[in-house]
Design an enzyme around this catalytic site. Structure first.
Site, PDB file in Angstrom:
ATOM      1  N   ALA A  52       0.643  -1.179  -0.239  1.00  0.00           N
ATOM      2  CA  ALA A  52      -0.124   0.113  -0.020  1.00  0.00           C
ATOM      3  C   ALA A  52       0.854   1.292  -0.103  1.00  0.00           C
ATOM      4  O   ALA A  52       0.541   2.327  -0.714  1.00  0.00           O
ATOM      5  CB  ALA A  52      -0.805  -0.064   1.103  1.00  0.00           C
ATOM      6  N   GLU A  53       2.017   1.193   0.736  1.00  0.00           N
ATOM      7  CA  GLU A  53       2.997   2.209   0.838  1.00  0.00           C
ATOM      8  C   GLU A  53       3.686   2.510  -0.420  1.00  0.00           C
ATOM      9  O   GLU A  53       3.663   3.570  -1.121  1.00  0.00           O
ATOM     10  CB  GLU A  53       3.977   1.786   2.284  1.00  0.00           C
ATOM     11  CG  GLU A  53       4.945   3.180   2.230  1.00  0.00           C
ATOM     12  CD  GLU A  53       4.563   4.498   2.693  1.00  0.00           C
ATOM     13  OE1 GLU A  53       3.158   4.447   3.139  1.00  0.00           O
ATOM     14  OE2 GLU A  53       5.025   5.355   2.804  1.00  0.00           O
ATOM     15  N   GLU A  94     -14.625 -13.543  -9.009  1.00  0.00           N
ATOM     16  CA  GLU A  94     -13.690 -14.551  -8.029  1.00  0.00           C
ATOM     17  C   GLU A  94     -12.886 -13.785  -7.274  1.00  0.00           C
ATOM     18  O   GLU A  94     -12.992 -12.468  -6.962  1.00  0.00           O
ATOM     19  CB  GLU A  94     -13.105 -15.125  -9.279  1.00  0.00           C
ATOM     20  CG  GLU A  94     -12.311 -14.100 -10.373  1.00  0.00           C
ATOM     21  CD  GLU A  94     -12.128 -14.948 -11.721  1.00  0.00           C
ATOM     22  OE1 GLU A  94     -10.983 -14.987 -12.196  1.00  0.00           O
ATOM     23  OE2 GLU A  94     -13.038 -15.436 -12.290  1.00  0.00           O
ATOM     24  N   LYS A 115      -9.087 -12.550  -5.732  1.00  0.00           N
ATOM     25  CA  LYS A 115      -7.940 -11.981  -6.149  1.00  0.00           C
ATOM     26  C   LYS A 115      -6.859 -12.684  -5.373  1.00  0.00           C
ATOM     27  O   LYS A 115      -6.713 -12.357  -4.332  1.00  0.00           O
ATOM     28  CB  LYS A 115      -7.627 -10.684  -6.177  1.00  0.00           C
ATOM     29  CG  LYS A 115      -6.249  -9.994  -6.799  1.00  0.00           C
ATOM     30  CD  LYS A 115      -6.472  -8.363  -6.915  1.00  0.00           C
ATOM     31  CE  LYS A 115      -5.260  -8.072  -7.888  1.00  0.00           C
ATOM     32  NZ  LYS A 115      -4.126  -8.407  -7.381  1.00  0.00           N
ATOM     33  N   ASP A 161      -3.021 -13.658  -4.062  1.00  0.00           N
ATOM     34  CA  ASP A 161      -2.039 -12.894  -3.785  1.00  0.00           C
ATOM     35  C   ASP A 161      -0.816 -13.684  -3.880  1.00  0.00           C
ATOM     36  O   ASP A 161      -0.259 -14.102  -3.005  1.00  0.00           O
ATOM     37  CB  ASP A 161      -1.859 -12.107  -2.376  1.00  0.00           C
ATOM     38  CG  ASP A 161      -1.225 -11.034  -2.377  1.00  0.00           C
ATOM     39  OD1 ASP A 161      -0.656 -10.469  -3.334  1.00  0.00           O
ATOM     40  OD2 ASP A 161      -1.088 -10.751  -1.160  1.00  0.00           O
ATOM     41  N   GLU A 200      -2.466 -17.966 -10.784  1.00  0.00           N
ATOM     42  CA  GLU A 200      -1.638 -17.425  -9.949  1.00  0.00           C
ATOM     43  C   GLU A 200      -1.256 -18.561  -9.143  1.00  0.00           C
ATOM     44  O   GLU A 200      -1.581 -19.522  -8.681  1.00  0.00           O
ATOM     45  CB  GLU A 200      -2.658 -16.793  -8.847  1.00  0.00           C
ATOM     46  CG  GLU A 200      -1.525 -15.610  -7.941  1.00  0.00           C
ATOM     47  CD  GLU A 200      -1.498 -14.395  -8.798  1.00  0.00           C
ATOM     48  OE1 GLU A 200      -1.549 -14.148 -10.013  1.00  0.00           O
ATOM     49  OE2 GLU A 200      -1.191 -13.257  -8.011  1.00  0.00           O
ATOM     50  N   TYR A 236      -4.119 -21.554  -9.000  1.00  0.00           N
ATOM     51  CA  TYR A 236      -5.490 -21.367  -9.304  1.00  0.00           C
ATOM     52  C   TYR A 236      -5.301 -20.787 -10.492  1.00  0.00           C
ATOM     53  O   TYR A 236      -4.641 -19.711 -10.854  1.00  0.00           O
ATOM     54  CB  TYR A 236      -6.283 -20.567  -8.362  1.00  0.00           C
ATOM     55  CG  TYR A 236      -6.856 -21.486  -7.228  1.00  0.00           C
ATOM     56  CD1 TYR A 236      -7.336 -22.531  -7.255  1.00  0.00           C
ATOM     57  CD2 TYR A 236      -6.667 -20.815  -5.891  1.00  0.00           C
ATOM     58  CE1 TYR A 236      -7.686 -23.419  -6.272  1.00  0.00           C
ATOM     59  CE2 TYR A 236      -7.221 -21.746  -4.926  1.00  0.00           C
ATOM     60  CZ  TYR A 236      -7.730 -22.646  -4.985  1.00  0.00           C
ATOM     61  OH  TYR A 236      -8.185 -23.619  -3.908  1.00  0.00           O
ATOM     62  N   LYS A 246     -15.221  -9.597 -13.660  1.00  0.00           N
ATOM     63  CA  LYS A 246     -15.025  -9.748 -14.889  1.00  0.00           C
ATOM     64  C   LYS A 246     -16.383  -9.872 -15.730  1.00  0.00           C
ATOM     65  O   LYS A 246     -17.205 -10.621 -15.220  1.00  0.00           O
ATOM     66  CB  LYS A 246     -14.197 -11.095 -15.323  1.00  0.00           C
ATOM     67  CG  LYS A 246     -12.663 -11.084 -14.811  1.00  0.00           C
ATOM     68  CD  LYS A 246     -12.041 -12.352 -14.911  1.00  0.00           C
ATOM     69  CE  LYS A 246     -10.563 -12.127 -14.223  1.00  0.00           C
ATOM     70  NZ  LYS A 246     -10.259 -13.497 -14.146  1.00  0.00           N
ATOM     71  N   LYS A 273     -10.330  -4.102  -4.037  1.00  0.00           N
ATOM     72  CA  LYS A 273      -9.454  -4.369  -2.954  1.00  0.00           C
ATOM     73  C   LYS A 273     -10.381  -4.724  -1.748  1.00  0.00           C
ATOM     74  O   LYS A 273     -11.235  -4.119  -1.525  1.00  0.00           O
ATOM     75  CB  LYS A 273      -8.350  -3.547  -2.697  1.00  0.00           C
ATOM     76  CG  LYS A 273      -7.370  -3.398  -3.774  1.00  0.00           C
ATOM     77  CD  LYS A 273      -6.385  -4.166  -3.680  1.00  0.00           C
ATOM     78  CE  LYS A 273      -4.948  -3.478  -4.087  1.00  0.00           C
ATOM     79  NZ  LYS A 273      -3.815  -4.275  -3.699  1.00  0.00           N
ATOM     80  N   CYS A 310      12.365 -12.903  34.747  1.00  0.00           N
ATOM     81  CA  CYS A 310      11.135 -12.931  34.263  1.00  0.00           C
ATOM     82  C   CYS A 310      10.399 -11.728  34.734  1.00  0.00           C
ATOM     83  O   CYS A 310      10.320 -11.528  35.898  1.00  0.00           O
ATOM     84  CB  CYS A 310      10.396 -14.191  34.665  1.00  0.00           C
ATOM     85  SG  CYS A 310       8.508 -14.190  34.562  1.00  0.00           S
ATOM     86  N   CYS A 319       7.727 -12.912  37.579  1.00  0.00           N
ATOM     87  CA  CYS A 319       7.852 -13.416  38.803  1.00  0.00           C
ATOM     88  C   CYS A 319       9.331 -13.177  39.231  1.00  0.00           C
ATOM     89  O   CYS A 319       9.715 -13.699  40.429  1.00  0.00           O
ATOM     90  CB  CYS A 319       7.419 -14.902  38.834  1.00  0.00           C
ATOM     91  SG  CYS A 319       8.663 -15.970  38.085  1.00  0.00           S
ATOM     92  N   CYS A 369      11.020 -18.836  31.081  1.00  0.00           N
ATOM     93  CA  CYS A 369      10.910 -18.440  32.771  1.00  0.00           C
ATOM     94  C   CYS A 369      11.067 -19.649  33.597  1.00  0.00           C
ATOM     95  O   CYS A 369      10.342 -20.834  33.131  1.00  0.00           O
ATOM     96  CB  CYS A 369       9.683 -17.784  33.053  1.00  0.00           C
ATOM     97  SG  CYS A 369       9.167 -17.690  34.777  1.00  0.00           S
ATOM     98  N   CYS A 414       5.300 -18.888  39.049  1.00  0.00           N
ATOM     99  CA  CYS A 414       4.975 -17.767  38.301  1.00  0.00           C
ATOM    100  C   CYS A 414       3.566 -17.565  38.031  1.00  0.00           C
ATOM    101  O   CYS A 414       3.019 -18.546  37.301  1.00  0.00           O
ATOM    102  CB  CYS A 414       5.838 -17.957  36.915  1.00  0.00           C
ATOM    103  SG  CYS A 414       5.755 -16.597  35.564  1.00  0.00           S
TER     104      CYS A 414
END
Ligand code: IVH
Length: 683
Positions: free
Chosen positions: A35-36, A120, A122, A124, A179, A229, A296, A320, A422, A425, A440, A446
Site C-alpha cells: 500500500a505504501e 472470483e 484475487k 496474492d 496465480e 489457481y 469480470k 480490494k 522473568c 515473577c 521463565c 510464576c
C-alpha cells in the site's frame, strides 16, 4: 507545486521506487508494504501527469512489472500478459463505479437488464502462464514485463497441483493463466522450521511464492511448496472458446486444472457488492491470502466489445480489501509469557488498521528473530495480520529509524535484549543452547504459568482433583485466592462458594476431591509438578529409580541420567526445576499440607534398604559381573556412580581394587565384599 520542487520530488520518488523495486523483484524481500509502495507510485504518476516534461525514459512509471532475472531464459508471451485496474475504494462504491463504467462503455440504458459478471478471488501470488501443447505441459513462464517473462518450467513442475498432462480431449495449444501462491499453512510451516534453526523467515506468502518460483535451484524451490489457481487464458489453438468466462473456468477445471471454488456469476452492481461482502467474511478462514476480489464481464463477446485502455482491460477490475500489511511505529518492546513459560518478545505499536482490525501488538516470535530483524523502539515497521494468525512485525524501514543526530551516527535506541529475569515473577530466564525459545524457570511460582500449572496439577493423571476445571482455576487465580498448588489445600468452603456460579454442593465436592488427592503416589506427584519434558512415563521412571522425593531432588545430572530413558535434555529440565528455590518451597508446603505417598512405592512390595543410596563398584567380584551388580542396585532404587566421594554410601570391592578402595578407606565409607553386598540387599 512549482516545477522546480516537483522535479526534485519526482527525482526523489523515482530513486525510492527503484530501490523498492529492487528489494521486491530481485531480492524478494520488500521493505515497505504494498500500500505504501502504491502511494509513492501514484504520487509520482500524479506529478508526471501534472508536469509531463518530468517524465523520463527510465521512470518506474514507464515500465510494468519486473525485469526478467538473468538466470532464467526469456519467454516472449504469444499473447501479452496484462494486468487489471485496481479499485482501491474498498467500499461498495468501488463496485458501483465499475458497473457504471461498463454500462456506459456498452451504452446501456438504465432500463436495460443487469450485466452478468464472473466474480472470483484475487489471489496474492505470482502470475504464471502455463503452456500445454497436445495436453502436455511444455512451458511455464512468469509475467515479467507483460511482453517477456522468465522460463520457470522446472520450478513450476514441482507444484503438485499443476497437472503435467491435461485430462480429456485437450486442444492443440492451450495457455492457462493463473496465480502461483503459497498457502498460509505452508508459509507458517516453512517459517517455523526456519525459526527453529535460527534462519531468516519469509516476509509473507507472496514473497515466499515469488522466491520459490524464481529460485534457480528447483530442489530448493520444491522445499517451499506452492499452490496454483487458474483464472484465465493466453493463446489457444484448435479450441472453440466457450461463450462466457465462467464456462472457460468450468472447462479448465474439467481439464484437471485447479480452479478456485469460490467463484460466482452475479448480476449487476448489487451482485458484485454482495460477493465482495461475502468473501470478506470468509477471508480470514481461507487457507491462502487474498487482497481483494476480481470482477469480470462474463460474456466473452462483451469483453471483446469493451476492449482495453492502454494495458488494462475495460471488462475487469480488482476490488480490494483493507491491506494485510501496514506501516506503524514501535512504542515499546515487551515480553509476554506463554502458558508454559515461553517468553515471546512483543512490539507495542501505535494503533494501526490492518487486515480488517486495529492492531496494537505484534509478535516478534523469539529473541533471535527480534535481533535479526533488529526491531527497536521508535522504529517504523511493517506489520502483517492475515487470517487468524497473530499480527507480526515483518520488517523495519531502516530509513526511518530515529538517530541520535541528524548526520547518521548511532541509532537513538539500543538493540533489543531479552530480560534475564522473568518480568512477572523475577525467576531466571533461560534458553537451552539448541532451542529458539527462552523460558521463565519460575514454573509453579510464576503467576503467568499458574493457571496452566494448576490445571495440570489437578489433572486426572496427576493429582486427580475432580471438578477443578478451567473456569474455577481461572477464578481462583484471578482473585488471588490460589497462587500455587499448595494453596489448594488451604481452601475453605467460604472461599470456593464465593466464586461465581458455584453451588454449595459443588463447592463441597471440590473440597472433598482436594482432600482425597492428598493421598497419592510418588509418580503422580512428580508428574503433577509439571516439570518440562517430564511426562507421565518419565515421572514413573523417576519414581521407580529414586524411590523417594528427597533422593530425586538431590540428584545431580549424572545421577539423573542413570535413570532408564532419561537423557541430557530431561536430566537438565529436572535439575533446573529443583534448583529453583520457589519450586522447593511449593513442594515443602504441599508436604506440610499433608500430601503424601508410600515411600519406596516403586520397589513393589519389598521396601528396599538401598533405595536412594549411592554405590561405587571397584575390582573384580567373585561371581557377579559389574553390569549384574549394577542392575541389582538400580533395580532396588540405588545408584551406581564412577568415583568415590563423601556422598558415597557403599563401595563394593572385589579383587585388585585399586585407588577407589584406598579413597573409600580414607573417607570412612562403608566397604563391602560380594557376600556382604548380597546380605545387604536381601535384608
Ligand atoms: S485476471 C487481463 N483474475 O492480479 C486480466 N488476475 O493485475 C488478467 N490476479 O498480476 C488478470 N487473481 O496475477 C485475474 N482472479 C484473478 C486474479 C488475478 C489474482 C493477479 C494477476 C495479476 C494481477 C492483476
Amino acid at each position: 507545486m512549482p516545477l522546480r520542487d516537483a522535479a526534485a520530488r519526482a527525482e526523489a520518488l523515482r530513486r525510492q521506487i527503484e530501490q523498492h523495486n529492487h528489494a521486491y523483484y530481485v531480492l524478494d524481500a520488500p521493505t515497505i508494504p504494498d500500500a505504501e509502495y502504491d502511494r509513492l507510485f501514484r504520487e509520482l504518476q500524479a506529478l508526471e501527469t501534472d508536469h509531463p516534461a518530468l517524465i523520463t525514459a527510465d521512470s518506474p512509471t514507464q515500465r510494468v512489472g519486473g525485469k526478467p532475472l538473468p538466470g532464467f531464459a526469456p519467454v516472449r508471451h504469444a499473447v501479452p500478459m496484462l494486468s487489471i485496474r485496481t479499485e482501491t475504494d474498498t467500499e461498495p462504491s468501488g463496485a458501483r463505479a465499475f458497473d457504471a463504467r461498463v454500462r456506459r462503455e456498452l451504452e446501456l440504458a438504465e432500463a436495460d437488464p443487469d450485466v452478468d459478471y464472473a466474480a472470483e478471488l484475487k489471489f496474492d501470488g505470482l502470475a504464471i502462464n502455463l503452456r500445454y501443447e497436445d495436453g502436455v505441459l511444455v512451458q511455464a513462464a512468469t509475467r515479467g514485463d507483460g511482453e517477456t517473462g522468465e522460463d520457470v518450467t522446472q520450478n513450476i513442475r514441482t507444484v503438485r497441483r499443476i497437472p503435467l498432462r491435461l485430462a480429456g480431449n485437450a486442444p492443440q495449444v492451450l495457455e492457462v493463466r493463473g496465480e502461483a501462491f503459497m498457502s498460509r499453512p505452508d508459509f507458517e510451516r516453512y517459517n517455523e522450521g526456519q525459526r527453529a534453526l535460527g534462519l531468516p523467515t519469509l516476509v509473507n506468502p507472496r514473497n515466499g511464492a515469488a522466491g520459490s518460483i524464481r529460485q534457480l535451484d528447483p530442489a530448493l524451490a520444491a522445499r517451499r511448496p506452492l499452490s496454483f489457481y487458474a483464472y484465465g487464458l493466453g493463446e489457444t489453438r484448435g479450441w472453440e472458446l466457450p461463450a462466457t468466462h465462467s464456462d472457460v473456468l468450468g472447462t479448465l477445471a474439467a481439464f484437471g486444472l485447479p480452479v478456485c471454488e469460490h467463484r460466482q456469476v452475479v448480476q449487476g452492481a448489487e451482485g458484485l457488492i454482495a460477493f465482495h461482502a461475502r468473501m470478506r467474511e470468509m477471508r480470514d478462514g481461507l487457507t491462502f491470502d487474498i487482497d481483494g476480489v476480481v470482477y469480470k464481464v462474463d460474456s466473452l463477446a462483451l469483453q471483446q466489445r469493451l476492449g482495453f485502455v492502454t494495458r488494462e482491460p475495460r471488462w475487469a477490475v480488482a476490488h480490494k480489501y483493507p491491506a494485510q500489511e501496514a506501516l506503524t511505529t514501535v512504542e515499546a518492546i515487551e515480553v509476554q509469557l506463554g502458558r508454559t513459560g515461553a517468553i515471546t518478545p512483543v512490539a507495542r505499536l501505535a494503533p494501526v488498521f490492518v487486515g480488517g482490525v486495529t492492531v496494537t501488538n505484534a509478535t516478534l516470535h523469539n529473541e533471535a528473530e527480534a535481533r535479526r530483524k533488529d526491531v527497536r523502539i521508535g522504529d517504523t515497521v511493517v506489520v502483517r495480520r492475515a487470517g487468524d494468525v497473530i499480527p507480526e512485525v515483518v520488517s523495519v524501514v531502516l530509513d526511518k529509524r530515529p538517530m541520535k543526530d541528524l548526520f547518521g551516527g548511532e541509532p537513538l535506541h539500543p538493540a533489543f535484549e531479552l530480560p534475564k529475569a522473568c518480568p512477572v515473577c523475577g525467576s531466571a530466564v533461560e534458553r537451552p543452547e539448541d532451542e529458539a525459545i527462552a523460558r521463565c524457570t519460575g514454573g509453579l511460582f510464576c503467576p503467568a504459568q499458574r493457571k496452566q500449572a494448576l490445571l495440570h496439577f489437578a489433572g486426572r493423571r496427576a493429582m486427580d482433583i475432580e471438578g477443578l476445571g478451567d473456569r474455577i482455576v481461572e477464578q481462583l487465580v484471578d482473585n488471588a485466592i490460589v497462587k500455587t498448588p499448595a494453596d489448594l489445600y488451604k481452601l475453605g468452603l467460604l472461599a470456593i462458594v464465593s466464586l461465581e456460579r458455584l453451588a454449595e454442593k459443588s463447592a463441597a465436592n471440590i473440597l472433598a476431591a482436594i482432600e482425597k488427592s492428598k493421598t497419592t503416589t510418588l509418580a503422580r506427584f512428580i508428574f503433577a509438578l509439571g516439570i518440562r519434558n517430564v511426562g507421565e512415563a518419565t515421572a514413573k521412571d523417576l519414581a521407580r529409580h529414586f524411590g523417594n522425593l528427597d533422593a530425586l531432588m538431590a540428584a545431580d545430572l549424572d545421577r539423573l541420567q542413570q535413570v532408564p530413558d532419561v537423557g541430557p535434555v530431561v536430566a537438565a529440565s529436572v535439575a533446573r526445576f529443583f534448583a529453583e528455590p520457589h519450586n522447593i518451597e511449593v513442594i515443602e508446603q504441599l508436604r506440610a499440607a499433608g500430601v503424601n505417598w508410600p515411600e519406596g512405592e516403586a520397589l513393589a512390595t519389598v521396601s528396599s534398604p538401598i533405595a536412594g543410596k549411592t554405590f561405587v563398584l571397584t575390582g573384580t567380584l567373585p561371581t557377579l559381573t559389574r553390569d549384574e551388580a549394577k542392575d541389582m542396585i538400580e533395580g532396588l532404587g540405588g545408584k551406581v556412580v564412577g568415583s568415590v566421594s563423601k556422598k558415597t554410601d557403599y563401595v563394593v570391592a572385589g579383587a585388585e581394587a585399586g585407588s577407589k578402595l584406598d579413597k573409600a578407606q580414607a573417607l570412612g565409607v562403608t566397604i563391602l565384599d560380594e557376600t556382604q553386598f548380597r546380605e545387604l540387599i536381601s535384608s
